[in-house]
Design an enzyme around this catalytic site. Structure first.
Site, PDB file in Angstrom:
ATOM      1  CB  ALA A 181       2.467  -9.173  16.398  1.00  0.00           C
ATOM      2  CG  HIS A 237      -1.993  -1.106   1.123  1.00  0.00           C
ATOM      3  ND1 HIS A 237      -2.729  -1.528   2.214  1.00  0.00           N
ATOM      4  CD2 HIS A 237      -2.419  -1.852   0.070  1.00  0.00           C
ATOM      5  CE1 HIS A 237      -3.556  -2.493   1.833  1.00  0.00           C
ATOM      6  NE2 HIS A 237      -3.382  -2.710   0.545  1.00  0.00           N
ATOM      7  CB  CYS A 252       4.447  15.451 -12.705  1.00  0.00           C
ATOM      8  SG  CYS A 252       3.235  16.653 -13.270  1.00  0.00           S
TER       9      CYS A 252
HETATM   10  C1  BJW Z   1      -2.911  -6.847  16.735  1.00  0.00           C
HETATM   11  C2  BJW Z   1      -2.275  -6.094  17.687  1.00  0.00           C
HETATM   12  C3  BJW Z   1      -1.124  -6.646  18.227  1.00  0.00           C
HETATM   13  C4  BJW Z   1      -3.941  -4.960  17.058  1.00  0.00           C
HETATM   14  N1  BJW Z   1      -0.701  -7.838  17.816  1.00  0.00           N
HETATM   15  N2  BJW Z   1      -2.484  -8.041  16.351  1.00  0.00           N
HETATM   16  C5  BJW Z   1     -12.890  -7.897  -3.137  1.00  0.00           C
HETATM   17  C6  BJW Z   1     -13.956  -8.020  -2.272  1.00  0.00           C
HETATM   18  C7  BJW Z   1     -14.507  -6.901  -1.636  1.00  0.00           C
HETATM   19  C8  BJW Z   1     -13.967  -5.640  -1.854  1.00  0.00           C
HETATM   20  C9  BJW Z   1     -12.914  -5.505  -2.708  1.00  0.00           C
HETATM   21  C10 BJW Z   1     -12.388  -6.622  -3.336  1.00  0.00           C
HETATM   22  N3  BJW Z   1     -11.340  -6.207  -4.099  1.00  0.00           N
HETATM   23  C11 BJW Z   1     -11.187  -4.872  -3.961  1.00  0.00           C
HETATM   24  C12 BJW Z   1     -12.143  -4.413  -3.122  1.00  0.00           C
HETATM   25  C13 BJW Z   1     -12.302  -2.997  -2.697  1.00  0.00           C
HETATM   26  C14 BJW Z   1     -11.349  -2.564  -1.612  1.00  0.00           C
HETATM   27  C15 BJW Z   1     -11.611  -3.404  -0.379  1.00  0.00           C
HETATM   28  O1  BJW Z   1     -10.899  -4.312  -0.027  1.00  0.00           O
HETATM   29  N4  BJW Z   1     -12.652  -3.084   0.359  1.00  0.00           N
HETATM   30  C16 BJW Z   1     -13.010  -3.822   1.559  1.00  0.00           C
HETATM   31  C17 BJW Z   1     -12.800  -2.928   2.798  1.00  0.00           C
HETATM   32  C18 BJW Z   1     -14.423  -4.290   1.437  1.00  0.00           C
HETATM   33  N5  BJW Z   1      -9.966  -2.684  -2.038  1.00  0.00           N
HETATM   34  C19 BJW Z   1      -9.376  -1.710  -2.739  1.00  0.00           C
HETATM   35  O2  BJW Z   1      -9.976  -0.708  -3.089  1.00  0.00           O
HETATM   36  C20 BJW Z   1      -7.930  -1.908  -3.131  1.00  0.00           C
HETATM   37  N6  BJW Z   1      -7.757  -1.688  -4.512  1.00  0.00           N
HETATM   38  C21 BJW Z   1      -8.105  -2.569  -5.431  1.00  0.00           C
HETATM   39  O3  BJW Z   1      -8.554  -3.660  -5.141  1.00  0.00           O
HETATM   40  O4  BJW Z   1      -7.889  -2.152  -6.732  1.00  0.00           O
HETATM   41  C22 BJW Z   1      -8.516  -2.882  -7.785  1.00  0.00           C
HETATM   42  C23 BJW Z   1      -9.834  -2.238  -8.000  1.00  0.00           C
HETATM   43  C24 BJW Z   1      -9.903  -0.886  -8.224  1.00  0.00           C
HETATM   44  C25 BJW Z   1     -11.139  -0.292  -8.441  1.00  0.00           C
HETATM   45  C26 BJW Z   1     -12.290  -1.062  -8.399  1.00  0.00           C
HETATM   46  C27 BJW Z   1     -12.206  -2.428  -8.147  1.00  0.00           C
HETATM   47  C28 BJW Z   1     -10.961  -3.026  -7.964  1.00  0.00           C
HETATM   48  C29 BJW Z   1      -7.038  -0.880  -2.440  1.00  0.00           C
HETATM   49  C30 BJW Z   1      -6.983  -1.066  -0.984  1.00  0.00           C
HETATM   50  C31 BJW Z   1      -6.121   0.041  -0.380  1.00  0.00           C
HETATM   51  C32 BJW Z   1      -6.180   0.048   1.124  1.00  0.00           C
HETATM   52  N7  BJW Z   1      -5.612   1.269   1.578  1.00  0.00           N
HETATM   53  C33 BJW Z   1      -5.471   1.477   3.013  1.00  0.00           C
HETATM   54  C34 BJW Z   1      -4.893   2.891   3.241  1.00  0.00           C
HETATM   55  C35 BJW Z   1      -3.395   2.911   2.933  1.00  0.00           C
HETATM   56  C36 BJW Z   1      -2.794   4.233   3.227  1.00  0.00           C
HETATM   57  C37 BJW Z   1      -2.884   4.629   4.672  1.00  0.00           C
HETATM   58  O5  BJW Z   1      -2.359   3.926   5.566  1.00  0.00           O
HETATM   59  O6  BJW Z   1      -3.483   5.661   4.921  1.00  0.00           O
HETATM   60  O7  BJW Z   1      -4.610   0.490   3.588  1.00  0.00           O
HETATM   61  S1  BJW Z   1      -7.008   1.229   3.910  1.00  0.00           S
HETATM   62  C38 BJW Z   1      -6.279   0.446   5.311  1.00  0.00           C
HETATM   63  O8  BJW Z   1      -6.668  -0.948   5.409  1.00  0.00           O
HETATM   64  C39 BJW Z   1      -4.771   0.452   5.047  1.00  0.00           C
HETATM   65  C40 BJW Z   1      -4.356  -0.874   5.590  1.00  0.00           C
HETATM   66  O9  BJW Z   1      -3.140  -1.258   5.013  1.00  0.00           O
HETATM   67  C41 BJW Z   1      -5.505  -1.766   5.201  1.00  0.00           C
HETATM   68  C42 BJW Z   1      -5.614  -3.008   6.035  1.00  0.00           C
HETATM   69  O10 BJW Z   1      -5.832  -2.712   7.380  1.00  0.00           O
HETATM   70  P1  BJW Z   1      -5.092  -3.588   8.487  1.00  0.00           P
HETATM   71  O11 BJW Z   1      -3.640  -3.420   8.353  1.00  0.00           O
HETATM   72  O12 BJW Z   1      -5.607  -4.949   8.464  1.00  0.00           O
HETATM   73  O13 BJW Z   1      -5.491  -2.810   9.835  1.00  0.00           O
HETATM   74  P2  BJW Z   1      -6.809  -2.951  10.738  1.00  0.00           P
HETATM   75  O14 BJW Z   1      -6.879  -1.756  11.594  1.00  0.00           O
HETATM   76  O15 BJW Z   1      -7.989  -3.259   9.901  1.00  0.00           O
HETATM   77  O16 BJW Z   1      -6.549  -4.254  11.596  1.00  0.00           O
HETATM   78  C43 BJW Z   1      -5.550  -4.301  12.600  1.00  0.00           C
HETATM   79  C44 BJW Z   1      -5.545  -5.719  13.158  1.00  0.00           C
HETATM   80  O17 BJW Z   1      -4.481  -5.819  14.061  1.00  0.00           O
HETATM   81  C45 BJW Z   1      -6.823  -6.073  13.923  1.00  0.00           C
HETATM   82  O18 BJW Z   1      -7.280  -7.360  13.471  1.00  0.00           O
HETATM   83  C46 BJW Z   1      -6.381  -6.156  15.389  1.00  0.00           C
HETATM   84  O19 BJW Z   1      -7.059  -7.152  16.125  1.00  0.00           O
HETATM   85  C47 BJW Z   1      -4.931  -6.512  15.234  1.00  0.00           C
HETATM   86  N8  BJW Z   1      -4.048  -6.096  16.307  1.00  0.00           N
HETATM   87  N9  BJW Z   1      -3.019  -4.907  17.871  1.00  0.00           N
HETATM   88  C48 BJW Z   1      -1.452  -8.500  16.885  1.00  0.00           C
HETATM   89  N10 BJW Z   1      -0.435  -5.979  19.198  1.00  0.00           N
END
Ligand code: BJW
Length: 282
Positions: A262, A153, A166
């Site tokens: 973790a 990401h 650009c």
């Molecule tokens: C601990 C802990 C400890 C806490 N020890 N554990 C298929 C199905 C459905 C939807 C889609 C699909 N394909 C695509 C989509 C759409 C969309 C999507 O997935 N939506 C879903 C939400 C439904 N995906 C996209 O749009 C992606 N693009 C794409 O697929 O392009 C093709 C396309 C384009 C156009 C149309 C169609 C297709 C892009 C996704 C980009 C995500 N971007 C972000 C922001 C990045 C920049 C930023 O940081 O600001 O990425 S969103 C956010 O979520 C960020 C993260 O990397 C990502 C994942 O989150 P993560 O890391 O899992 O964090 P949390 O907070 O959710 O979870 C933390 C976990 O840690 C928890 O479980 C806690 O329990 C745990 N935890 N402390 C161990 N100490």
């Protein structure tokens, strides 16, 4: 292999290493009082070098960074991260979104890698075909010493031109302007609805499809395409291991699921798989 869930007891005494004491992270500094991991898992990890670890925001939580789906605090408590991390939000209010990213960049720079980041860097040194795939943009894995890594990401510490993408990087960072076209700068991260960098997703898929063991660590497993990588690995016969503080959609489907932090589980695992083994060899 059947589903196994473990409530992880913290390995007391493991020392948390920041970048300045990475060089000191030698076996002698690791805790002797480790958790007990199932012997089939230990055998699996010792027998293979082909390991992929996918990480999410949870691995940086113990460094003090908010996870993506946590409630935010203070200034930002009235905004949902999901609503700020989109091109539409930036188009509507570039200053709001830029300020949020500036705040997060600052938090990331002040944070130190924790024992979980360090353990993955250690795993890379010991498993010959290890690949780290991270959804995090905070740069903490690199600061912990990870090298073979894919940033799915993007990276919050880089910028690009929002208006025209650009090619030159002639940017005025203070004014958040592209000097080539005068347009706004945006962080070089992947927002919802945007494609992931093709090279990054290709490398991540290839690694997932080749590995024998796939770790999913500190991610809610709800954001695609990252949330699909474990499935690709499992379809090709890999053992899937989840490490998370809470359960996720992956939990009932993983071969092994460790509920806990973790930063506590990973160092204990690295110690038991590789460090005890090399100690025993001497
Ligand atoms: C601990 C802990 C400890 C806490 N020890 N554990 C298929 C199905 C459905 C939807 C889609 C699909 N394909 C695509 C989509 C759409 C969309 C999507 O997935 N939506 C879903 C939400 C439904 N995906 C996209 O749009 C992606 N693009 C794409 O697929 O392009 C093709 C396309 C384009 C156009 C149309 C169609 C297709 C892009 C996704 C980009 C995500 N971007 C972000 C922001 C990045 C920049 C930023 O940081 O600001 O990425 S969103 C956010 O979520 C960020 C993260 O990397 C990502 C994942 O989150 P993560 O890391 O899992 O964090 P949390 O907070 O959710 O979870 C933390 C976990 O840690 C928890 O479980 C806690 O329990 C745990 N935890 N402390 C161990 N100490």
């Amino acid at each position: 292999m059947s589903l196994t869930s473990y409530q992880a007891a913290p390995p007391r005494g493991f020392r948390i290493a920041g970048p300045s004491n990475l060089g000191k992270l030698k076996p002698a500094n690791l805790s002797r009082r480790s958790m007990n991991f199932p012997s089939s898992l230990i055998q699996n990890l010792r027998a293979t070098g082909k390991i992929v670890a996918l990480t999410g925001a949870g691995i940086s939580a113990e460094s003090g960074l908010a996870t993506f789906r946590d409630a935010q605090t203070g200034l930002w408590s009235k905004f949902k991260p999901e609503e700020l991390a989109t091109a539409d939000a930036f188009r509507r209010d570039p200053k709001l979104v830029s300020d949020w990213y500036a705040w997060r960049r600052d938090q990331a720079l002040k944070a130190e890698p924790n024992a979980g980041h360090v353990a993955l860097a250690e795993m890379e040194k010991r498993a010959p075909e290890f690949v780290l795939v991270t959804q995090n943009v905070d740069g903490l894995h690199r600061r912990a010493g990870s090298k073979r890594m894919v940033e799915l990401h993007g990276n919050i510490h880089r910028f690009r031109c929002f208006e025209n993408d650009c090619a030159s990087d002639n940017f005025d960072i203070d004014q958040q302007r592209c000097r080539s076209c005068g347009g706004n700068l945006r962080p070089d991260v992947v927002w919802f609805g945007e494609m992931l960098p093709p090279d990054a997703i290709e490398r991540a898929v290839a690694a997932a499809e080749l590995c024998d063991v796939f770790f999913s660590i500190g991610t809610s497993s709800v954001v695609y395409p990252a949330a699909d990588l474990w499935r690709r690995a499992k379809e090709r016969g890999a053992v899937v291991i989840e490490i998370n503080k809470d359960s996720t959609p992956l939990t009932p489907l993983a071969d092994f699921s460790f509920l806990g932090k973790a930063g506590e589980i990973l160092p204990a695992l690295v110690e038991q798989i590789w460090i005890h083994e090399s100690d025993n060899a001497h």
